[in-house]
Design a protein around this motif. Structure first.
Motif, PDB file in Angstrom:
ATOM      1  N   ILE A 108      -3.198  68.719 -51.268  1.00  0.00           N
ATOM      2  CA  ILE A 108      -4.350  69.608 -51.094  1.00  0.00           C
ATOM      3  C   ILE A 108      -4.020  70.752 -50.132  1.00  0.00           C
ATOM      4  N   VAL A 109      -3.509  70.416 -48.956  1.00  0.00           N
ATOM      5  CA  VAL A 109      -3.217  71.430 -47.943  1.00  0.00           C
ATOM      6  C   VAL A 109      -1.742  71.369 -47.589  1.00  0.00           C
ATOM      7  N   ASN A 110      -1.214  72.469 -47.123  1.00  0.00           N
ATOM      8  CA  ASN A 110       0.190  72.557 -46.736  1.00  0.00           C
ATOM      9  C   ASN A 110       0.339  72.107 -45.283  1.00  0.00           C
ATOM     10  N   ASP A 111       0.245  70.807 -45.076  1.00  0.00           N
ATOM     11  CA  ASP A 111       0.315  70.256 -43.721  1.00  0.00           C
ATOM     12  C   ASP A 111       0.644  68.770 -43.823  1.00  0.00           C
ATOM     13  N   THR A 112       0.897  68.138 -42.690  1.00  0.00           N
ATOM     14  CA  THR A 112       1.097  66.690 -42.681  1.00  0.00           C
ATOM     15  C   THR A 112      -0.236  65.992 -42.923  1.00  0.00           C
ATOM     16  N   ARG A 113      -0.185  64.681 -43.135  1.00  0.00           N
ATOM     17  CA  ARG A 113      -1.410  63.940 -43.364  1.00  0.00           C
ATOM     18  C   ARG A 113      -2.279  63.911 -42.108  1.00  0.00           C
ATOM     19  N   GLU A 114      -1.646  63.769 -40.967  1.00  0.00           N
ATOM     20  CA  GLU A 114      -2.405  63.806 -39.722  1.00  0.00           C
ATOM     21  C   GLU A 114      -3.025  65.176 -39.506  1.00  0.00           C
ATOM     22  N   GLY A 115      -2.238  66.233 -39.771  1.00  0.00           N
ATOM     23  CA  GLY A 115      -2.767  67.581 -39.603  1.00  0.00           C
ATOM     24  C   GLY A 115      -3.914  67.872 -40.544  1.00  0.00           C
ATOM     25  N   ALA A 116      -3.804  67.409 -41.806  1.00  0.00           N
ATOM     26  CA  ALA A 116      -4.887  67.625 -42.767  1.00  0.00           C
ATOM     27  C   ALA A 116      -6.157  66.913 -42.318  1.00  0.00           C
ATOM     28  N   SER A 117      -6.013  65.706 -41.759  1.00  0.00           N
ATOM     29  CA  SER A 117      -7.182  64.958 -41.310  1.00  0.00           C
ATOM     30  C   SER A 117      -7.837  65.627 -40.109  1.00  0.00           C
ATOM     31  N   ARG A 118      -7.047  66.001 -39.108  1.00  0.00           N
ATOM     32  CA  ARG A 118      -7.631  66.589 -37.894  1.00  0.00           C
ATOM     33  C   ARG A 118      -8.229  67.971 -38.160  1.00  0.00           C
ATOM     34  N   THR A 119      -7.635  68.726 -39.062  1.00  0.00           N
ATOM     35  CA  THR A 119      -8.211  70.030 -39.413  1.00  0.00           C
ATOM     36  C   THR A 119      -9.547  69.857 -40.127  1.00  0.00           C
ATOM     37  N   SER A 120      -9.617  68.883 -41.030  1.00  0.00           N
ATOM     38  CA  SER A 120     -10.856  68.652 -41.758  1.00  0.00           C
ATOM     39  C   SER A 120     -11.945  68.103 -40.845  1.00  0.00           C
ATOM     40  N   ILE A 121     -11.574  67.302 -39.840  1.00  0.00           N
ATOM     41  CA  ILE A 121     -12.562  66.734 -38.920  1.00  0.00           C
ATOM     42  C   ILE A 121     -13.261  67.835 -38.130  1.00  0.00           C
ATOM     43  N   LEU A 122     -12.527  68.906 -37.810  1.00  0.00           N
ATOM     44  CA  LEU A 122     -13.138  70.019 -37.079  1.00  0.00           C
ATOM     45  C   LEU A 122     -14.204  70.717 -37.913  1.00  0.00           C
ATOM     46  N   LYS A 123     -14.012  70.738 -39.228  1.00  0.00           N
ATOM     47  CA  LYS A 123     -14.979  71.395 -40.103  1.00  0.00           C
ATOM     48  C   LYS A 123     -16.138  70.468 -40.480  1.00  0.00           C
ATOM     49  N   HIS A 124     -15.854  69.174 -40.581  1.00  0.00           N
ATOM     50  CA  HIS A 124     -16.875  68.189 -40.930  1.00  0.00           C
ATOM     51  C   HIS A 124     -16.894  67.118 -39.845  1.00  0.00           C
ATOM     52  N   PRO A 125     -17.740  67.269 -38.835  1.00  0.00           N
ATOM     53  CA  PRO A 125     -17.775  66.294 -37.724  1.00  0.00           C
ATOM     54  C   PRO A 125     -18.010  64.879 -38.249  1.00  0.00           C
TER      55      PRO A 125
END
Length: 525
Positions: free
Chosen positions: A318-335
């Protein structure tokens, strides 16, 4: 690139005899370095589609359809996509006397099925979550290379051994094996993995994994929040009422995958293959066959693997990032949502009961038997990870015991429980003091010994010489001993051995007389 002389090629093909057209096509494709499809396409563009003779089929389509239906019936009868062989289908149709079955051949049937579209695979769709913590997939599996085989009671932990063979630990006629519980975020592919010693997949080890995920100390794995939905297969997890209670309390939607469809749980199924190959097999080769470690140590290695796996710089779908990075980036957008309570405490029903003197606890599925030290106390009842019904004393922390089915005594079995309570000790002492006081205040005389006169008369009933059974003998002994303030239980150690071999009244009276004489002498002294 040479320019094709399509007119000359077409004339040569038209003049060629039967079976020579394919050889001419191979000659020109090799000469010009093109594929056969390219040459045919250019000939059709230049001269148009050739008229072909449509011949009637030698085998009716209805026969081909019957073979296809038979293959589908074979698939429906099993759990896997095992297809009945074509030659077996033809043989079955012939045995059933179907007209025209003798004209069927394996090659003809397979070709006609392929032409009709039977071999065309179904298109698959890709389903993705929109953000982290939207959907978790949860599943269970057996370990392939780490097997539990013993329980260390001192450390209170299972001992494991590296082995490709199936090992187990037997407890109370149950075989405990190494079971893995994996929870995976459908969006980021981050996961939490934990191992247990269990008989099979069940709701309690799944709940304990969720508790570990929600309440563990913060680390580099972002999986620690409450999802909106949890997707599982048709197994035992979603059927537990404790799981349904937790989902209702935390606002989690429980979903099930399609039955017999591995693609429905594809994300977490692929996670197990990676776990076995990239973690377990690598660790097994590193440690060596027969290496021993504790289950707690194995769980630490599993958690370290889940963290390193989330930090791999692999292409994310989905995103050009690691799995941890994809999760933490999404958490910022969806608390996300978080819970600080123990999962088992809020999911499992905990009841309290008062233990009576009979030690019988009434509970659904009961009655159950409590140990002697719980008499007159209050206990707290719940279920453990193995589904066993546990109880613990409310006033004494951590003193737990397993509730087992209550066993009733047989008729006339009035033996008291083995221990002596504090109240019984005080009662016995008080009775002794009272007897001593009465002895001091009363002048006693030794009872004279008198000879008994045996009267023989035809008008007297015949004297009883032997008791019919042990119960009648006990009743008679008890009545005789009441004259000295005693009961049968006070001298059961004497009479039980006597009654096992001798039920004659003469022998019993001899022992009773000796007991009475000894008791009288003790009072006189």
């Amino acid at each position: 690139m040479y320019k094709l002389d399509l007119d000359a090629i077409q004339r040569e093909i038209d003049s060629a005899g039967h079976g020579r057209k394919a050889a001419i096509i191979r000659q020109y494709t090799g000469q010009y370095g093109i594929s056969r499809e390219t040459l045919y396409r250019q000939l059709r563009q230049r001269f148009g589609k050739k008229k072909t003779l449509v011949r009637a089929k030698k085998v009716e389509q209805a026969l081909i359809d019957q073979v296809g239906e038979m293959k589908e019936l074979g698939i429906m009868m099993g759990l896997g996509d095992r297809e009945l062989a074509t030659e077996n289908c033809i043989r079955l149709l012939s045995d059933q006397g179907v007209a025209g079955a003798d004209r069927l051949t394996v090659s003809t049937v397979n070709r006609r099925l392929r032409e009709a579209g039977y071999r065309i695979p179904n298109a698959k769709v890709r389903v993705e979550a929109s953000y982290a913590n939207q959907e978790f997939q949860l599943d269970f599996s057996r370990s392939k290379y780490f097997q539990i085989y013993r329980y260390d009671s001192v450390r209170q932990d299972f001992l494991m051994r590296v082995s490709g063979r199936e090992l187990h630990y037997k407890k109370d006629d149950r075989r405990l094996r190494t079971w893995l519980v994996q929870v995976k975020d459908s969006y980021s592919r981050c996961r939490i993995i934990k191992a247990y010693g269990a008989t099979s997949e069940n709701g309690f080890i799944g709940l304990d994994t969720l508790d570990f995920m929600f309440n563990r100390p913060e680390d580099d794995n972002p999986m620690r929040f409450v999802p909106e939905m949890i997707k599982t297969d048709q197994g035992a997890f979603h059927k537990r009422k404790e799981v349904k209670a937790l989902a209702e309390l935390l606002g989690i939607q429980l979903r099930n995958s399609a039955p017999y469809n591995h693609d429905s749980q594809g994300k977490i199924e692929s996670g197990f293959f990676g776990l076995w190959n990239r973690f377990e097999l690598a660790q097994a080769v590193k440690m060596g066959d027969g290496y021993e470690l504790y289950l707690s140590e194995y769980n630490e290695l599993l958690h370290e693997f889940s963290i390193s796996d989330a930090q791999l710089k692999c292409p994310h779908p989905i995103v050009n990032d690691t799995r941890e990075g994809a999760s933490r980036t999404s958490i910022l957008k969806h608390p996300p949502r978080q819970v600080d309570e123990e999962v088992l405490r809020i999911a499992c029903r905990v009841d309290t009961r008062d233990v009576p003197e009979t030690l019988m606890i009434q509970y659904p599925g009961g009655p159950y038997h409590a140990p002697e030290y719980a008499a007159g106390k209050q206990v707290r009842i719940y279920k453990n990870m193995l589904g066993e019904l546990m109880a613990e004393l409310v006033e004494e922390d951590r003193r737990t015991f397993i509730l087992k089915s209550y066993e009733y005594r047989e008729i006339d079995n009035f033996e008291h429980r083995s221990h002596t309570s504090y109240k019984q000790t005080l009662t016995a002492q008080a009775e002794k003091n009272l007897a001593d006081k009465r002895a001091e205040n009363k002048r006693l005389f030794m009872k004279p010994r008198a000879s008994k006169i045996e009267v023989e008369s035809p008008f007297l009933p015949q004297a009883q010489t032997e008791f019919a059974n042990e119960y009648d003998a006990r009743v008679y002994i008890g009545k005789q001993l009441t004259t000295i303030g005693k009961t049968y239980a006070d001298f059961s150690y004497v009479f039980d051995e006597l009654l096992a071999d001798d039920l004659t009244k003469e022998s019993i009276d001899t022992v009773i007389s000796e007991i009475k004489r000894t008791a009288t002498m003790r009072i006189a002294l």
